[in-house]
Motif scaffolding. Structure first.
Motif, PDB file in Angstrom:
ATOM      1  N   GLU A  97       0.895  -1.261  -0.160  1.00 42.84           N
ATOM      2  CA  GLU A  97      -0.061   0.068  -0.050  1.00 42.84           C
ATOM      3  C   GLU A  97       1.002   1.420   0.003  1.00 42.84           C
ATOM      4  OE1 GLU A  97      -3.082   2.644  -0.146  1.00 42.84           O
ATOM      5  OE2 GLU A  97      -3.117   0.549  -0.521  1.00 42.84           O
ATOM      6  N   SER A  98       2.184   1.387   0.807  1.00 46.40           N
ATOM      7  CA  SER A  98       2.917   2.347   0.732  1.00 46.40           C
ATOM      8  C   SER A  98       3.374   2.687  -0.764  1.00 46.40           C
ATOM      9  CB  SER A  98       3.790   2.177   1.906  1.00 46.40           C
ATOM     10  OG  SER A  98       4.863   1.291   1.775  1.00 46.40           O
ATOM     11  N   LYS A  99       3.984   1.495  -1.109  1.00 48.94           N
ATOM     12  CA  LYS A  99       4.262   1.557  -2.720  1.00 48.94           C
ATOM     13  C   LYS A  99       3.099   2.237  -3.704  1.00 48.94           C
ATOM     14  CE  LYS A  99       7.093  -1.621  -4.225  1.00 48.94           C
ATOM     15  NZ  LYS A  99       7.688  -2.717  -4.753  1.00 48.94           N
ATOM     16  N   ARG A 100       2.057   1.781  -3.452  1.00 51.99           N
ATOM     17  CA  ARG A 100       0.856   2.231  -4.292  1.00 51.99           C
ATOM     18  C   ARG A 100       0.633   3.736  -3.949  1.00 51.99           C
ATOM     19  NH1 ARG A 100      -1.151  -2.911  -3.725  1.00 51.99           N
ATOM     20  NH2 ARG A 100      -2.103  -2.504  -2.052  1.00 51.99           N
ATOM     21  N   GLN A 101       0.601   4.100  -2.879  1.00 56.02           N
ATOM     22  CA  GLN A 101       0.496   5.408  -2.536  1.00 56.02           C
ATOM     23  C   GLN A 101       1.501   6.504  -3.022  1.00 56.02           C
ATOM     24  OE1 GLN A 101      -0.416   6.771   1.508  1.00 56.02           O
ATOM     25  NE2 GLN A 101      -1.960   5.155   1.725  1.00 56.02           N
ATOM     26  N   ARG A 102       2.629   6.064  -3.122  1.00 55.25           N
ATOM     27  CA  ARG A 102       3.764   7.031  -3.652  1.00 55.25           C
ATOM     28  C   ARG A 102       4.448   6.727  -5.083  1.00 55.25           C
ATOM     29  NH1 ARG A 102       6.488  10.178   0.106  1.00 55.25           N
ATOM     30  NH2 ARG A 102       7.621  11.202  -1.730  1.00 55.25           N
ATOM     31  N   GLY A 103       4.014   5.626  -5.320  1.00 50.61           N
ATOM     32  CA  GLY A 103       4.419   5.039  -6.636  1.00 50.61           C
ATOM     33  C   GLY A 103       6.190   4.272  -6.225  1.00 50.61           C
TER      34      GLY A 103
END
Length: 126
Positions: free
Chosen positions: A40-46
């Motif tokens: 989720e952290s990767k999805r939020q920031r790319g």
């Protein structure tokens, strides 16, 4: 000219991530929650940002702000040890490139602050 990726080429990002996971587990975060909030952290920031990851992982925990400060401090201390995750032959390889007059460009993706910390603490510039 040599263009090198930091993670996975000069730096053992797999071992680094495993140790990162254990820091989260010691803070009481399950493996399942770690993985879910990591993605989720990767999805939020790319890209991966440990600050976002920590906040997401602790979102529903009681006393989350205290735990967050503690986990931030542990991650900072851990990142200070980045030199432990540089592959054994990297210094010789970089010295060879320098000796041969080959300019080197280092690339890395992810949160700029986190990547800069890992790279600077890896001691590869010495």
């Amino acid at each position: 000219m040599a263009v090198l990726d930091f993670d996975g080429v000069l730096f053992d990002d797999v071992a680094f991530k495993k140790e990162c996971e254990s820091i989260f587990r010691r803070a009481g975060i399950s493996q399942e929650r770690y993985e879910k909030t990591y993605q989720e952290s990767k999805r939020q920031r790319g890209h991966y940002d440990p600050r976002i990851h920590i906040r997401l992982a602790l979102k529903t925990f009681p006393a989350a702000s205290v735990m967050e400060k503690n986990l931030f401090a542990r991650m900072k201390d851990f990142t200070e040890q980045s030199f432990r995750y540089v592959y054994g032959d990297v210094k010789d390889f970089l010295a060879f490139l320098k000796q041969e007059g080959i300019n080197t460009i280092l690339l890395s993706t992810g949160d700029a602050s986190f990547q800069n910390q890992k790279i600077s603490k890896s001691r590869i510039a010495e």
